[in-house]
Scaffold this motif. Structure first.
Motif, PDB file in Angstrom:
ATOM      1  N   GLU A   1      -7.336   2.002  16.693  1.00  0.00           N
ATOM      2  CA  GLU A   1      -7.650   2.821  17.860  1.00  0.00           C
ATOM      3  C   GLU A   1      -8.501   4.021  17.445  1.00  0.00           C
ATOM      4  O   GLU A   1      -8.190   4.707  16.468  1.00  0.00           O
ATOM      5  CB  GLU A   1      -6.370   3.302  18.542  1.00  0.00           C
ATOM      6  CG  GLU A   1      -5.519   2.179  19.125  1.00  0.00           C
ATOM      7  CD  GLU A   1      -4.285   2.702  19.831  1.00  0.00           C
ATOM      8  OE1 GLU A   1      -4.043   3.927  19.717  1.00  0.00           O
ATOM      9  OE2 GLU A   1      -3.579   1.910  20.470  1.00  0.00           O
ATOM     10  N   LYS A   2      -9.568   4.232  18.221  1.00  0.00           N
ATOM     11  CA  LYS A   2     -10.467   5.371  18.027  1.00  0.00           C
ATOM     12  C   LYS A   2     -10.990   5.440  16.596  1.00  0.00           C
ATOM     13  O   LYS A   2     -11.076   6.520  15.999  1.00  0.00           O
ATOM     14  CB  LYS A   2      -9.770   6.674  18.405  1.00  0.00           C
ATOM     15  CG  LYS A   2      -9.373   6.754  19.865  1.00  0.00           C
ATOM     16  CD  LYS A   2      -8.728   8.083  20.206  1.00  0.00           C
ATOM     17  CE  LYS A   2      -8.350   8.136  21.695  1.00  0.00           C
ATOM     18  NZ  LYS A   2      -7.710   9.410  22.062  1.00  0.00           N
ATOM     19  N   ALA A   3     -11.330   4.285  16.065  1.00  0.00           N
ATOM     20  CA  ALA A   3     -11.942   4.241  14.738  1.00  0.00           C
ATOM     21  C   ALA A   3     -13.450   4.458  14.878  1.00  0.00           C
ATOM     22  O   ALA A   3     -14.082   3.924  15.791  1.00  0.00           O
ATOM     23  CB  ALA A   3     -11.663   2.898  14.067  1.00  0.00           C
TER      24      ALA A   3
ATOM     25  N   THR B   1     -20.987   6.606  14.010  1.00  0.00           N
ATOM     26  CA  THR B   1     -20.078   7.595  14.626  1.00  0.00           C
ATOM     27  C   THR B   1     -19.821   7.325  16.101  1.00  0.00           C
ATOM     28  O   THR B   1     -19.935   8.216  16.949  1.00  0.00           O
ATOM     29  CB  THR B   1     -20.616   9.026  14.446  1.00  0.00           C
ATOM     30  OG1 THR B   1     -21.846   9.148  15.166  1.00  0.00           O
ATOM     31  CG2 THR B   1     -20.821   9.360  12.985  1.00  0.00           C
ATOM     32  N   VAL B   2     -19.478   6.105  16.419  1.00  0.00           N
ATOM     33  CA  VAL B   2     -19.093   5.734  17.780  1.00  0.00           C
ATOM     34  C   VAL B   2     -17.611   5.364  17.757  1.00  0.00           C
ATOM     35  O   VAL B   2     -17.211   4.461  17.010  1.00  0.00           O
ATOM     36  CB  VAL B   2     -19.927   4.555  18.306  1.00  0.00           C
ATOM     37  CG1 VAL B   2     -19.451   4.149  19.698  1.00  0.00           C
ATOM     38  CG2 VAL B   2     -21.401   4.920  18.337  1.00  0.00           C
ATOM     39  N   PRO B   3     -16.762   6.024  18.546  1.00  0.00           N
ATOM     40  CA  PRO B   3     -15.338   5.674  18.554  1.00  0.00           C
ATOM     41  C   PRO B   3     -15.102   4.356  19.304  1.00  0.00           C
ATOM     42  O   PRO B   3     -15.554   4.183  20.437  1.00  0.00           O
ATOM     43  CB  PRO B   3     -14.688   6.854  19.282  1.00  0.00           C
ATOM     44  CG  PRO B   3     -15.776   7.393  20.155  1.00  0.00           C
ATOM     45  CD  PRO B   3     -17.063   7.178  19.428  1.00  0.00           C
ATOM     46  N   VAL B   4     -14.385   3.449  18.672  1.00  0.00           N
ATOM     47  CA  VAL B   4     -14.118   2.146  19.279  1.00  0.00           C
ATOM     48  C   VAL B   4     -12.639   1.789  19.082  1.00  0.00           C
ATOM     49  O   VAL B   4     -11.987   2.268  18.144  1.00  0.00           O
ATOM     50  CB  VAL B   4     -14.999   1.039  18.663  1.00  0.00           C
ATOM     51  CG1 VAL B   4     -16.457   1.266  18.973  1.00  0.00           C
ATOM     52  CG2 VAL B   4     -14.788   0.938  17.154  1.00  0.00           C
TER      53      VAL B   4
ATOM     54  N   MET C   1     -13.487  -1.662   7.443  1.00  0.00           N
ATOM     55  CA  MET C   1     -14.621  -2.482   7.862  1.00  0.00           C
ATOM     56  C   MET C   1     -15.383  -1.832   9.017  1.00  0.00           C
ATOM     57  O   MET C   1     -16.619  -1.837   9.052  1.00  0.00           O
ATOM     58  CB  MET C   1     -14.126  -3.868   8.264  1.00  0.00           C
ATOM     59  CG  MET C   1     -15.229  -4.860   8.632  1.00  0.00           C
ATOM     60  SD  MET C   1     -15.612  -4.834  10.393  1.00  0.00           S
ATOM     61  CE  MET C   1     -14.078  -5.420  11.090  1.00  0.00           C
ATOM     62  N   ILE C   2     -14.661  -1.231   9.975  1.00  0.00           N
ATOM     63  CA  ILE C   2     -15.319  -0.557  11.100  1.00  0.00           C
ATOM     64  C   ILE C   2     -16.141   0.630  10.601  1.00  0.00           C
ATOM     65  O   ILE C   2     -17.258   0.873  11.072  1.00  0.00           O
ATOM     66  CB  ILE C   2     -14.268  -0.100  12.133  1.00  0.00           C
ATOM     67  CG1 ILE C   2     -13.607  -1.320  12.789  1.00  0.00           C
ATOM     68  CG2 ILE C   2     -14.904   0.782  13.197  1.00  0.00           C
ATOM     69  CD1 ILE C   2     -12.452  -0.956  13.701  1.00  0.00           C
ATOM     70  N   GLY C   3     -15.617   1.376   9.649  1.00  0.00           N
ATOM     71  CA  GLY C   3     -16.340   2.536   9.130  1.00  0.00           C
ATOM     72  C   GLY C   3     -17.617   2.170   8.399  1.00  0.00           C
ATOM     73  O   GLY C   3     -18.526   2.995   8.296  1.00  0.00           O
ATOM     74  N   ARG C   4     -17.735   0.933   7.904  1.00  0.00           N
ATOM     75  CA  ARG C   4     -18.935   0.503   7.186  1.00  0.00           C
ATOM     76  C   ARG C   4     -19.918  -0.265   8.071  1.00  0.00           C
ATOM     77  O   ARG C   4     -20.964  -0.686   7.593  1.00  0.00           O
ATOM     78  CB  ARG C   4     -18.552  -0.391   6.009  1.00  0.00           C
ATOM     79  CG  ARG C   4     -17.699   0.273   4.951  1.00  0.00           C
ATOM     80  CD  ARG C   4     -17.605  -0.595   3.719  1.00  0.00           C
ATOM     81  NE  ARG C   4     -17.137  -1.936   4.046  1.00  0.00           N
ATOM     82  CZ  ARG C   4     -15.875  -2.331   4.021  1.00  0.00           C
ATOM     83  NH1 ARG C   4     -14.931  -1.460   3.678  1.00  0.00           N
ATOM     84  NH2 ARG C   4     -15.532  -3.568   4.320  1.00  0.00           N
ATOM     85  N   THR C   5     -19.598  -0.461   9.342  1.00  0.00           N
ATOM     86  CA  THR C   5     -20.389  -1.325  10.217  1.00  0.00           C
ATOM     87  C   THR C   5     -20.979  -0.531  11.362  1.00  0.00           C
ATOM     88  O   THR C   5     -20.316   0.342  11.933  1.00  0.00           O
ATOM     89  CB  THR C   5     -19.513  -2.465  10.779  1.00  0.00           C
ATOM     90  OG1 THR C   5     -18.848  -3.124   9.702  1.00  0.00           O
ATOM     91  CG2 THR C   5     -20.354  -3.478  11.526  1.00  0.00           C
ATOM     92  N   MET C   6     -22.238  -0.854  11.693  1.00  0.00           N
ATOM     93  CA  MET C   6     -22.873  -0.273  12.874  1.00  0.00           C
ATOM     94  C   MET C   6     -22.290  -0.905  14.131  1.00  0.00           C
ATOM     95  O   MET C   6     -21.766  -2.016  14.114  1.00  0.00           O
ATOM     96  CB  MET C   6     -24.386  -0.497  12.824  1.00  0.00           C
ATOM     97  CG  MET C   6     -25.060   0.067  11.584  1.00  0.00           C
ATOM     98  SD  MET C   6     -25.040   1.868  11.528  1.00  0.00           S
ATOM     99  CE  MET C   6     -26.234   2.236  12.814  1.00  0.00           C
ATOM    100  N   LEU C   7     -22.396  -0.169  15.245  1.00  0.00           N
ATOM    101  CA  LEU C   7     -21.836  -0.651  16.498  1.00  0.00           C
ATOM    102  C   LEU C   7     -22.501  -1.954  16.938  1.00  0.00           C
ATOM    103  O   LEU C   7     -21.825  -2.871  17.415  1.00  0.00           O
ATOM    104  CB  LEU C   7     -21.987   0.414  17.593  1.00  0.00           C
ATOM    105  CG  LEU C   7     -21.487   0.014  18.985  1.00  0.00           C
ATOM    106  CD1 LEU C   7     -19.998  -0.297  18.957  1.00  0.00           C
ATOM    107  CD2 LEU C   7     -21.786   1.104  19.999  1.00  0.00           C
ATOM    108  N   ALA C   8     -23.811  -2.048  16.799  1.00  0.00           N
ATOM    109  CA  ALA C   8     -24.519  -3.264  17.216  1.00  0.00           C
ATOM    110  C   ALA C   8     -24.029  -4.479  16.438  1.00  0.00           C
ATOM    111  O   ALA C   8     -23.820  -5.561  17.003  1.00  0.00           O
ATOM    112  CB  ALA C   8     -26.024  -3.077  17.034  1.00  0.00           C
TER     113      ALA C   8
END
Length: 319
Positions: free
Chosen positions: A94-96, A101-104, A142-149
């Motif tokens: 949650e809110k990673a 720097t997009v919270p998802v 993994m989320i911190g190393r990945t772009m939103l797209a």
């Protein structure tokens, strides 16, 4: 407690009762009742998908199962029943923050199973909780190393990467990760609106580019046709006549063309235009300088014209 425990207890008690009946002077109840209780603790049953870990005086003795087996009471101890079927575990972040720097909020599911009951029992205190926490940690990394797209469009590759990371952590525990599936990625509503507007603008831009390309191709075709008509006057006349004919095919249509166009088509002035119109559309010419071709009249209009025309002729005769 299983049926064999009860059977063992009953059998030992019956043997003690028979011995007491044969020799009442013996202290048989004091001996057989504790013996029956201890013996009833020996039989154990494991299901087909279960494996058991037995410790003898606190040290690992063996891995058993499935089926019926016996242990030594007070010496051997069945410390854990390990389920070796495939287990599903849901986990989420949650809110990673992504790399941009997009919270998802990401929801995923993990499929895993225990292939070594000894390691799962001796190497980790609670392997189910350990797997869940390891999966959540790997997901956040993994989320911190990945772009939103990439997070939205490359889920299959991210699933494989996540599986490899979690499996590397759980392999020393005798656990194998079969697959990881990212089920949902939730982004803020404001960002959803912005992405929707961006997609709409991109589609509109593509539509305008396609329309411009089409106009360019049409202009090129017109230029090529103009060169051909410039070298062939008869071809230009035939094309003009064809356009005029196609215009007159529709009912209720009036086409006005300048007299110069009539001369260029070689129709012989207004009389030639009248003949052309009569042949193709039953029209009439109007005006000395403009060729006007009217649509054919209906039967009712012709009857009305004959009626009023006859009255006018009678009035002229009387006068």
């Amino acid at each position: 407690m299983n049926i064999f425990t009860l059977i063992t207890f009953v059998v030992i008690v019956l043997i003690g009762a028979v011995a007491y009946l044969l020799n009442p002077t013996w202290q048989i109840p004091a001996v057989f009742l504790p013996l029956a209780f201890l013996t009833s603790l020996s039989p154990k049953i494991l299901d087909q998908w279960e494996r058991g870990v037995v410790l003898r005086l606190g040290r690992f003795k063996r891995q058993i199962g499935p089926g019926l087996f016996w242990i030594i009471p007070l010496i051997d101890r069945l410390v854990r029943r390990v389920d070796q079927r495939v287990i599903t575990t849901s986990f989420m972040a949650e809110k990673a923050l992504t790399r941009d720097t997009v919270p998802v909020n990401v929801d995923a599911v993990l499929f895993w199973h225990v292939w070594d009951a000894e390691k799962a029992t001796l190497q980790v205190a609670d392997y189910e909780a350990a797997v869940s926490w390891a999966a959540q940690t790997a997901l956040r990394d993994m989320i911190g190393r990945t772009m939103l797209a990439a997070l939205l469009s490359e889920r299959e590759d991210l699933d494989k990467q996540l599986q490899a990371v979690i499996d590397a952590k759980t392999e020393p525990w005798g656990i194998t990760v079969q697959s990881v599936e990212i089920r949902d990625v939730v982004i803020p509503e404001s960002l959803q609106d912005a992405m929707s507007r961006q997609a709409q603008a991109e589609r509109e831009r593509q539509a305008r580019v396609i329309l411009g390309d089409a106009e360019n191709e049409i202009a090129q075709k017109f230029v090529e046709a103009a060169h051909k008509y410039d070298s062939s006057a008869s071809g230009l006349h035939l094309r003009a006549m064809n356009i005029l004919y196609e215009s007159l095919k529709e009912k209720g249509t009036m086409v006005i063309v300048p007299s110069t166009a009539i001369d260029s088509m070689g129709l012989g002035g207004t009389m030639g235009l009248s003949a052309f119109a009569q042949q193709h559309a039953d029209g009439v010419p109007v005006g000395p300088t403009l060729g006007a071709i009217a649509p054919p009249k209906s039967a009712e209009a012709e009857a009305e014209e004959d009626l009023f025309g006859g009255e006018e002729e009678e009035r002229d005769g009387e006068t």
